[in-house]
Scaffold this motif. Structure first.
Motif, PDB file in Angstrom:
ATOM      1  N   CYS A 224     -15.868   3.589  -3.275  1.00  0.00           N
ATOM      2  CA  CYS A 224     -14.890   2.591  -2.853  1.00  0.00           C
ATOM      3  C   CYS A 224     -13.470   3.166  -2.893  1.00  0.00           C
ATOM      4  N   ALA A 225     -13.185   3.996  -3.902  1.00  0.00           N
ATOM      5  CA  ALA A 225     -11.858   4.611  -4.003  1.00  0.00           C
ATOM      6  C   ALA A 225     -11.598   5.552  -2.833  1.00  0.00           C
ATOM      7  N   ILE A 226     -12.639   6.292  -2.409  1.00  0.00           N
ATOM      8  CA  ILE A 226     -12.481   7.199  -1.264  1.00  0.00           C
ATOM      9  C   ILE A 226     -12.146   6.406  -0.001  1.00  0.00           C
ATOM     10  N   VAL A 227     -12.870   5.301   0.214  1.00  0.00           N
ATOM     11  CA  VAL A 227     -12.609   4.473   1.398  1.00  0.00           C
ATOM     12  C   VAL A 227     -11.226   3.847   1.320  1.00  0.00           C
ATOM     13  N   LEU A 228     -10.878   3.327   0.132  1.00  0.00           N
ATOM     14  CA  LEU A 228      -9.587   2.663  -0.038  1.00  0.00           C
ATOM     15  C   LEU A 228      -8.404   3.607   0.145  1.00  0.00           C
ATOM     16  N   PHE A 229      -8.465   4.758  -0.518  1.00  0.00           N
ATOM     17  CA  PHE A 229      -7.279   5.607  -0.626  1.00  0.00           C
ATOM     18  C   PHE A 229      -7.332   6.890   0.197  1.00  0.00           C
ATOM     19  N   VAL A 230      -8.430   7.098   0.919  1.00  0.00           N
ATOM     20  CA  VAL A 230      -8.512   8.252   1.818  1.00  0.00           C
ATOM     21  C   VAL A 230      -8.797   7.800   3.244  1.00  0.00           C
ATOM     22  N   VAL A 231      -9.902   7.066   3.430  1.00  0.00           N
ATOM     23  CA  VAL A 231     -10.302   6.650   4.775  1.00  0.00           C
ATOM     24  C   VAL A 231      -9.279   5.697   5.384  1.00  0.00           C
ATOM     25  N   TYR A 232      -8.925   4.649   4.668  1.00  0.00           N
ATOM     26  CA  TYR A 232      -7.998   3.660   5.232  1.00  0.00           C
ATOM     27  C   TYR A 232      -6.623   4.265   5.556  1.00  0.00           C
ATOM     28  N   PRO A 233      -6.034   5.086   4.673  1.00  0.00           N
ATOM     29  CA  PRO A 233      -4.763   5.717   5.051  1.00  0.00           C
ATOM     30  C   PRO A 233      -4.869   6.588   6.296  1.00  0.00           C
ATOM     31  N   GLY A 240      -2.962   3.782  14.050  1.00  0.00           N
ATOM     32  CA  GLY A 240      -1.831   2.874  14.192  1.00  0.00           C
ATOM     33  C   GLY A 240      -0.475   3.511  14.032  1.00  0.00           C
ATOM     34  N   ARG A 241      -0.455   4.799  13.615  1.00  0.00           N
ATOM     35  CA  ARG A 241       0.810   5.482  13.328  1.00  0.00           C
ATOM     36  C   ARG A 241       1.659   4.664  12.359  1.00  0.00           C
ATOM     37  N   LEU A 242       0.997   4.245  11.285  1.00  0.00           N
ATOM     38  CA  LEU A 242       1.629   3.391  10.282  1.00  0.00           C
ATOM     39  C   LEU A 242       1.658   4.093   8.935  1.00  0.00           C
ATOM     40  N   ASN A 243       2.693   3.799   8.153  1.00  0.00           N
ATOM     41  CA  ASN A 243       2.833   4.362   6.819  1.00  0.00           C
ATOM     42  C   ASN A 243       1.856   3.666   5.871  1.00  0.00           C
ATOM     43  N   PRO A 244       0.870   4.372   5.316  1.00  0.00           N
ATOM     44  CA  PRO A 244      -0.110   3.733   4.421  1.00  0.00           C
ATOM     45  C   PRO A 244       0.528   3.114   3.182  1.00  0.00           C
ATOM     46  N   LEU A 245       1.601   3.714   2.669  1.00  0.00           N
ATOM     47  CA  LEU A 245       2.246   3.172   1.470  1.00  0.00           C
ATOM     48  C   LEU A 245       2.790   1.768   1.721  1.00  0.00           C
ATOM     49  N   ARG A 246       3.322   1.530   2.904  1.00  0.00           N
ATOM     50  CA  ARG A 246       3.832   0.201   3.232  1.00  0.00           C
ATOM     51  C   ARG A 246       2.688  -0.799   3.361  1.00  0.00           C
ATOM     52  N   PHE A 247       1.549  -0.333   3.895  1.00  0.00           N
ATOM     53  CA  PHE A 247       0.383  -1.218   4.005  1.00  0.00           C
ATOM     54  C   PHE A 247      -0.074  -1.671   2.626  1.00  0.00           C
ATOM     55  N   PHE A 248      -0.234  -0.712   1.714  1.00  0.00           N
ATOM     56  CA  PHE A 248      -0.719  -1.072   0.377  1.00  0.00           C
ATOM     57  C   PHE A 248       0.318  -1.910  -0.377  1.00  0.00           C
ATOM     58  N   ALA A 249       1.597  -1.661  -0.114  1.00  0.00           N
ATOM     59  CA  ALA A 249       2.627  -2.477  -0.755  1.00  0.00           C
ATOM     60  C   ALA A 249       2.522  -3.932  -0.315  1.00  0.00           C
ATOM     61  N   GLY A 250       2.224  -4.135   0.971  1.00  0.00           N
ATOM     62  CA  GLY A 250       2.111  -5.500   1.484  1.00  0.00           C
ATOM     63  C   GLY A 250       0.798  -6.165   1.141  1.00  0.00           C
TER      64      GLY A 250
END
Length: 431
Positions: A224-233, A240-250
């Motif tokens: 689950c950690a791999i999917v959360l913090f590797v795959v999704y970013p 989407g050319r989106l900053n993953p840090l902003r996604f997780f912050a929101g």
């Protein structure tokens, strides 16, 4: 408490809950365990109470609002496509991790005590589960998939009726505003609910149950950690050319609540709010999030069944072929819809085991640690449910990137946002 960021309040509730849970378990303080159970249970119950009217009114209003949107069908198809793509990646991670770790190899368990769960999944559950026997029953039972179905039908009918249906649509808009106002009062209690939920989990289950199944438990959390913090970013950056840090912050408040509540449906109002704050148009979010809460389960329907099927096969001495692994991937991508009317990872696991011809009693071996596993599974589910609408909106050019970049910089349920009418918040950006 309003002086502290909401995420910090959740974190404080989490830490205090763990501490109280350890105290209750170590000293066998039954009244403290009971109190934690009651506090956490009431919070989840209040959240679930708001789900049926919220889902119904939001979808009816959003469908009617699609009158001027020409790409509604394309949005729905792209949502389903990304649900499938991310589920396929997640199940691949689960299978790969299972082959690498051999979670059931060398595990010695009493197989005589294993029994099949009372609730099992089948491929007909989707067809029989999506259509309610009566409209009232869907709301009484809180069956979100059936409520989504009813809302889509009613919304489409109101759309076709046109001007004559405006009083009904106006009533739904007013009800939606009322439900959302009451809902944010409940969400303000999330730190207290977090304290009760995580405290009860620690006091009731502890960590001693993990000893015989430590390798399997570790594999589930790592997957689950791999999917959360590797795959999704990677998906956010590449698609989407989106900053993953902003996604997780929101999205973090929803992910945190999902971890402690172990309920995608109970977390759904917070998930939808997080998605809207990430800049996804409300008309689209009100469809994608409820639909994802019933069918988009990367933790429960992809990673966990893959690892659990490998575990059960190894414990019972059954060899899995390449075809079997392909079947696991197929069930994970398609099967979550088949069990949407009967939500739960155990139900999804029984569907996987029956498809592979493995003994259903194998699922019973994992019931003891299921609550501990369910925390990370549900957090992964909710993160995926927030991810897909965000990526689709970004690719369609309707994502408010200014709102996305500002996500997490303000209190997710701050008084300034709670007091503003829904029509004033995060309007869609023209493509």
């Amino acid at each position: 408490m309003r002086k502290f960021p909401f995420s910090l309040q959740i974190l404080l509730g989490l830490v205090l809950g763990v501490a109280l849970g350890f105290v209750a378990r170590a000293n066998d303080v039954s009244w403290l365990t009971s109190t934690l159970h009651t506090v956490g249970g009431l919070f989840v119950q209040l959240l679930k109470l708001a789900v049926p009217p919220l889902v119904f009114t939001a979808i009816v209003v959003s469908v009617v609002s699609l009158r001027g949107v020409t790409n509604a069908a394309r949005l729905a198809l792209k949502t389903l496509l990304w649900f499938g793509v991310t589920a396929l990646i997640a199940v691949s991670v689960g299978i790969g991790l299972g082959l690498l770790t051999d979670p059931g190899r060398g595990v010695t368990l009493d197989l005589s005590g294993a029994a099949a769960p009372k609730r099992t999944g089948s491929w007909t559950d989707f067809l029989t589960g999506i259509v309610p026997t009566n409209p009232v029953g869907a709301f009484v039972e809180g069956n979100v998939l059936q409520i989504v179905f009813l809302a889509l039908v009613v919304g489409a009918a109101a759309l076709l009726v046109g001007e004559k249906a405006e009083p009904f649509v106006a009533l739904n808009r007013a009800l939606l505003e009322i439900v959302q106002k009451a809902l944010w009062w409940v969400i303000r209690l999330a730190p207290l609910g977090t304290l009760g939920l995580i405290g009860n989990a620690v006091a009731s289950y502890g960590w001693d149950l993990l000893a015989p199944l430590a390798k399997f438990t570790t594999a589930v959390y790592v997957g689950c950690a791999i999917v959360l913090f590797v795959v999704y970013p990677v998906v956010l950056l590449a698609a989407g050319r989106l900053n993953p840090l902003r996604f997780f912050a929101g999205a973090w408040p929803a992910i945190e609540l999902a971890f402690v509540s172990r309920s995608s449906v109970g977390t759904m109002p917070v998930t939808q709010r997080a998605v809207e704050r990430l800049g996804v148009p409300r008309e689209y979010a009100s469809f994608a999030v409820p639909f994802g809460a019933t069918t988009k389960m990367d933790g429960c329907a992809a990673i966990y069944p893959a690892l659990a099927a490998i575990f059960v096969a190894q414990v019972f001495g059954v060899h899995l072929s390449v075809t079997d692994y392909l079947l696991i991937a197929f069930v994970s991508v398609v099967g979550s819809a088949a069990t949407a009317g009967l939500t739960g990872a155990i139900v999804m696991l029984t569907l996987t085991l029956s498809t592979l011809g493995l003994p259903l009693a194998g699922a019973g071996l994992l019931l003891a640690i299921d609550p501990i596993l369910d925390m990370i599974r549900t957090a992964t589910n909710v993160a995926g449910q927030a991810l897909v609408p965000t990526v689709v909106a970004a690719r369609e050019g309707t994502l408010d990137r200014t709102a996305y970049d500002a996500a997490g910089r303000r209190d997710p349920v701050g008084p300034d946002e709670a007091e503003r009418p829904a029509s004033d918040r995060l309007e869609p950006v023209p493509a």
